[in-house]
Structure formats: C-alpha cells, structure tokens
Design a protein around this motif. Structure first.
Motif, PDB file in Angstrom:
ATOM      1  N   LEU A 154      49.558 -20.038 -26.506  1.00 43.69           N
ATOM      2  CA  LEU A 154      48.301 -20.754 -26.696  1.00 43.69           C
ATOM      3  C   LEU A 154      48.237 -21.915 -25.708  1.00 43.69           C
ATOM      4  CD1 LEU A 154      48.596 -20.760 -30.555  1.00 43.69           C
ATOM      5  CD2 LEU A 154      46.854 -19.517 -29.276  1.00 43.69           C
ATOM      6  N   LEU A 155      47.158 -21.970 -24.951  1.00 41.65           N
ATOM      7  CA  LEU A 155      46.944 -23.012 -23.958  1.00 41.65           C
ATOM      8  C   LEU A 155      46.260 -24.206 -24.608  1.00 41.65           C
ATOM      9  CD1 LEU A 155      46.757 -23.917 -20.919  1.00 41.65           C
ATOM     10  CD2 LEU A 155      44.493 -22.832 -20.926  1.00 41.65           C
ATOM     11  N   ALA A 156      46.831 -25.409 -24.430  1.00 42.45           N
ATOM     12  CA  ALA A 156      46.178 -26.630 -24.905  1.00 42.45           C
ATOM     13  C   ALA A 156      44.960 -26.850 -24.029  1.00 42.45           C
ATOM     14  CB  ALA A 156      47.135 -27.816 -24.826  1.00 42.45           C
ATOM     15  N   ASP A 157      43.792 -26.858 -24.665  1.00 44.50           N
ATOM     16  CA  ASP A 157      42.515 -26.962 -23.971  1.00 44.50           C
ATOM     17  C   ASP A 157      41.755 -28.113 -24.613  1.00 44.50           C
ATOM     18  OD1 ASP A 157      40.482 -26.360 -22.235  1.00 44.50           O
ATOM     19  OD2 ASP A 157      39.936 -24.457 -23.181  1.00 44.50           O
ATOM     20  N   GLY A 211      53.235 -25.193 -17.721  1.00 47.13           N
ATOM     21  CA  GLY A 211      53.043 -24.221 -16.651  1.00 47.13           C
ATOM     22  C   GLY A 211      52.534 -22.886 -17.128  1.00 47.13           C
ATOM     23  N   ALA A 212      51.543 -22.408 -16.400  1.00 49.31           N
ATOM     24  CA  ALA A 212      50.962 -21.088 -16.615  1.00 49.31           C
ATOM     25  C   ALA A 212      50.507 -20.592 -15.252  1.00 49.31           C
ATOM     26  CB  ALA A 212      49.780 -21.172 -17.581  1.00 49.31           C
ATOM     27  N   PRO A 213      50.337 -19.266 -15.075  1.00 48.87           N
ATOM     28  CA  PRO A 213      49.885 -18.761 -13.781  1.00 48.87           C
ATOM     29  C   PRO A 213      48.608 -19.470 -13.307  1.00 48.87           C
ATOM     30  CG  PRO A 213      50.528 -16.946 -15.191  1.00 48.87           C
ATOM     31  CD  PRO A 213      50.558 -18.181 -16.033  1.00 48.87           C
ATOM     32  N   GLY A 214      48.693 -20.058 -12.120  1.00 50.17           N
ATOM     33  CA  GLY A 214      47.544 -20.745 -11.535  1.00 50.17           C
ATOM     34  C   GLY A 214      47.413 -22.204 -11.950  1.00 50.17           C
ATOM     35  N   ASP A 215      48.250 -22.687 -12.874  1.00 50.61           N
ATOM     36  CA  ASP A 215      48.164 -24.082 -13.321  1.00 50.61           C
ATOM     37  C   ASP A 215      49.547 -24.552 -13.773  1.00 50.61           C
ATOM     38  OD1 ASP A 215      47.572 -26.579 -14.307  1.00 50.61           O
ATOM     39  OD2 ASP A 215      46.038 -25.890 -15.726  1.00 50.61           O
ATOM     40  N   ASN A 216      50.260 -25.185 -12.852  1.00 45.65           N
ATOM     41  CA  ASN A 216      51.619 -25.648 -13.141  1.00 45.65           C
ATOM     42  C   ASN A 216      51.673 -26.780 -14.159  1.00 45.65           C
ATOM     43  OD1 ASN A 216      52.684 -23.785 -11.364  1.00 45.65           O
ATOM     44  ND2 ASN A 216      52.689 -25.205  -9.632  1.00 45.65           N
ATOM     45  N   LYS A 217      50.551 -27.461 -14.387  1.00 46.57           N
ATOM     46  CA  LYS A 217      50.521 -28.591 -15.316  1.00 46.57           C
ATOM     47  C   LYS A 217      49.986 -28.212 -16.700  1.00 46.57           C
ATOM     48  CE  LYS A 217      50.059 -31.975 -11.647  1.00 46.57           C
ATOM     49  NZ  LYS A 217      49.303 -33.108 -11.130  1.00 46.57           N
ATOM     50  N   ALA A 218      49.618 -26.967 -16.888  1.00 39.16           N
ATOM     51  CA  ALA A 218      49.060 -26.515 -18.169  1.00 39.16           C
ATOM     52  C   ALA A 218      50.101 -26.685 -19.278  1.00 39.16           C
ATOM     53  CB  ALA A 218      48.634 -25.055 -18.077  1.00 39.16           C
ATOM     54  N   VAL A 219      49.647 -27.130 -20.443  1.00 45.77           N
ATOM     55  CA  VAL A 219      50.509 -27.229 -21.620  1.00 45.77           C
ATOM     56  C   VAL A 219      50.290 -25.970 -22.446  1.00 45.77           C
ATOM     57  CG1 VAL A 219      51.001 -28.513 -23.736  1.00 45.77           C
ATOM     58  CG2 VAL A 219      50.457 -29.745 -21.618  1.00 45.77           C
ATOM     59  N   VAL A 220      51.379 -25.237 -22.688  1.00 49.67           N
ATOM     60  CA  VAL A 220      51.322 -23.972 -23.415  1.00 49.67           C
ATOM     61  C   VAL A 220      52.260 -24.058 -24.618  1.00 49.67           C
ATOM     62  CG1 VAL A 220      51.767 -21.485 -23.296  1.00 49.67           C
ATOM     63  CG2 VAL A 220      50.779 -22.672 -21.323  1.00 49.67           C
ATOM     64  N   TYR A 221      51.754 -23.626 -25.773  1.00 46.46           N
ATOM     65  CA  TYR A 221      52.575 -23.542 -26.980  1.00 46.46           C
ATOM     66  C   TYR A 221      52.962 -22.086 -27.175  1.00 46.46           C
ATOM     67  CZ  TYR A 221      51.167 -28.293 -27.977  1.00 46.46           C
ATOM     68  OH  TYR A 221      50.975 -29.651 -27.904  1.00 46.46           O
ATOM     69  N   LEU A 271      46.322 -16.918 -24.963  1.00 43.27           N
ATOM     70  CA  LEU A 271      46.650 -16.348 -23.662  1.00 43.27           C
ATOM     71  C   LEU A 271      47.254 -14.964 -23.867  1.00 43.27           C
ATOM     72  CD1 LEU A 271      48.375 -19.480 -22.050  1.00 43.27           C
ATOM     73  CD2 LEU A 271      46.003 -18.723 -21.753  1.00 43.27           C
ATOM     74  N   ASP A 272      47.327 -14.182 -22.792  1.00 39.63           N
ATOM     75  CA  ASP A 272      47.988 -12.884 -22.897  1.00 39.63           C
ATOM     76  C   ASP A 272      49.503 -13.077 -22.809  1.00 39.63           C
ATOM     77  OD1 ASP A 272      48.663 -13.124 -20.163  1.00 39.63           O
ATOM     78  OD2 ASP A 272      47.159 -11.678 -19.512  1.00 39.63           O
ATOM     79  N   GLN A 273      50.267 -11.993 -22.815  1.00 37.29           N
ATOM     80  CA  GLN A 273      51.729 -12.077 -22.826  1.00 37.29           C
ATOM     81  C   GLN A 273      52.316 -12.619 -21.516  1.00 37.29           C
ATOM     82  OE1 GLN A 273      53.970 -11.398 -25.541  1.00 37.29           O
ATOM     83  NE2 GLN A 273      51.978 -11.756 -26.470  1.00 37.29           N
ATOM     84  N   GLU A 274      51.531 -12.661 -20.462  1.00 41.16           N
ATOM     85  CA  GLU A 274      51.982 -13.251 -19.189  1.00 41.16           C
ATOM     86  C   GLU A 274      51.479 -14.683 -19.038  1.00 41.16           C
ATOM     87  OE1 GLU A 274      50.647  -9.914 -19.097  1.00 41.16           O
ATOM     88  OE2 GLU A 274      52.730  -9.280 -19.301  1.00 41.16           O
ATOM     89  N   LYS A 275      50.961 -15.252 -20.117  1.00 40.46           N
ATOM     90  CA  LYS A 275      50.445 -16.628 -20.173  1.00 40.46           C
ATOM     91  C   LYS A 275      49.200 -16.818 -19.297  1.00 40.46           C
ATOM     92  CE  LYS A 275      54.973 -18.650 -21.009  1.00 40.46           C
ATOM     93  NZ  LYS A 275      55.926 -19.649 -20.548  1.00 40.46           N
ATOM     94  N   ARG A 276      48.390 -15.761 -19.169  1.00 35.72           N
ATOM     95  CA  ARG A 276      47.139 -15.852 -18.415  1.00 35.72           C
ATOM     96  C   ARG A 276      45.975 -15.865 -19.396  1.00 35.72           C
ATOM     97  NH1 ARG A 276      48.940 -10.887 -14.985  1.00 35.72           N
ATOM     98  NH2 ARG A 276      48.250 -10.037 -16.950  1.00 35.72           N
TER      99      ARG A 276
END
Length: 179
Positions: free
Chosen positions: A150-153, A127-137, A160-165
C-alpha cells in the motif's frame, strides 16, 4: 482404494468440525516473529482484539500510533471488496502489526456478503518503481498468504500490485484514513 476415500472423507469432516469450534481461552494465541508478536487467533465478528497487545513496545521508539483505513475496491467477479484495515506501530519503528477485514460484497450464491479476517506484521519501507522516496506499507499475513503493498498517498493508502507499482485502471484502489 474405497477404504482410503472413506478415511480421507472422515478426516475432512473431523477437521472441518474442529475449525468451527469457538475459542474458550482467556488469552488469544500469538506467535513471535522477529521483534513483533502477532495474534494468530481468528478475529470473531462483534469482538475486537487490541493490536496494542500484539505490539512489542520498545524504549526510545516513540509513541504508539494507530491508523484505521477503509474503502471499497474493485473485484473481478462482484460489486467490490470492502476493506477495513487497522495498523499499529511505534512512531520511530518501521515494523508493527495489522488486522484486516475484507468483505466480498454479494459473494455467495444467495447474494450475501462474505467477510474474511487477516492479521500479521506491517513493515514501512521506502521506494517503489519510478519513485525512490515513496512510502510503502507491506502487509505480511501471519497465515503465509500473499503480501499486500500500500502506497502512502497523503493521508490515504493506495493498493499496489505485487511489484509495488500502481494499478493502471480507471478504478478506485484507495483506502481512506478514518477520522
């Protein structure tokens, strides 16, 4: 007052000299934090420490996976910051360990690069703002410094910034998986 300044300066010199000592211990220092053991000994250039030794292996959590990423990202006051990231975790465990080398290109007054090393925990989240399925490390440094997201892309990771955007500039913020 002058007496206190002299004592403070002497203390600073002693602490500074002690930080430059090489570690003569056979085994690196480590700290335990929840289920993950993270090395706190500084990484010495030319010597690699195995992150496998920092990872607490748990039964039924799958194979140990190691991923290495690399890339040069923009810097505010230089040509860039080169990142070399290694993450290790078990397949079914969302927590693991990382080590990160950040090299600030042409950073000092002589135009020489400066490299800094960080170790700590890595946590895989969803989960990240605007994408609930995003994988974030989430990288959690053992020294208490700022966390990184860091967003798995695909096979790569995007800072990503400190707010996971996502960072909205037309610059490269991607670390590529090393093959």
């Amino acid at each position: 007052m002058r007496k206190y300044l002299i004592i403070a300066a002497a203390f600073g010199m002693v602490v500074g000299c002690n930080n430059n000592k090489k570690n003569d211990h056979e085994a690196p220092y480590y700290m335990e934090d929840e289920d993950v053991v993270v090395f706190t000994e500084p990484i010495v250039e030319g010597r690699t420490m195995s992150l496998y030794d920092s990872l607490e292996i748990k039964d039924n959590m799958g194979e140990v996976m190691e991923h290495e990423y690399e890339g040069t990202l923009p810097a505010a006051d230089g040509p860039g910051i080169h990142y070399e990231l290694e993450m290790v975790r078990q397949e079914k465990n969302d927590e693991g360990v990382f080590q990160l080398a950040t090299t600030y290109l042409e950073a000092d007054d002589d135009g020489m690069d400066q490299t800094f090393y960080t170790t700590g925990k890595v946590r895989k989240t969803t989960g990240a703002p605007g994408d609930n399925k995003a994988v974030v490390y989430e990288l959690i440094p053992s020294d208490g410094s700022s966390r990184m997201y860091l967003l798995a892309d695909g096979d790569d990771l995007t800072l990503l910034d400190q707010e996971k955007r996502r960072i909205n500039f037309n610059l490269n913020y991607t670390l590529n998986l090393k093959k």
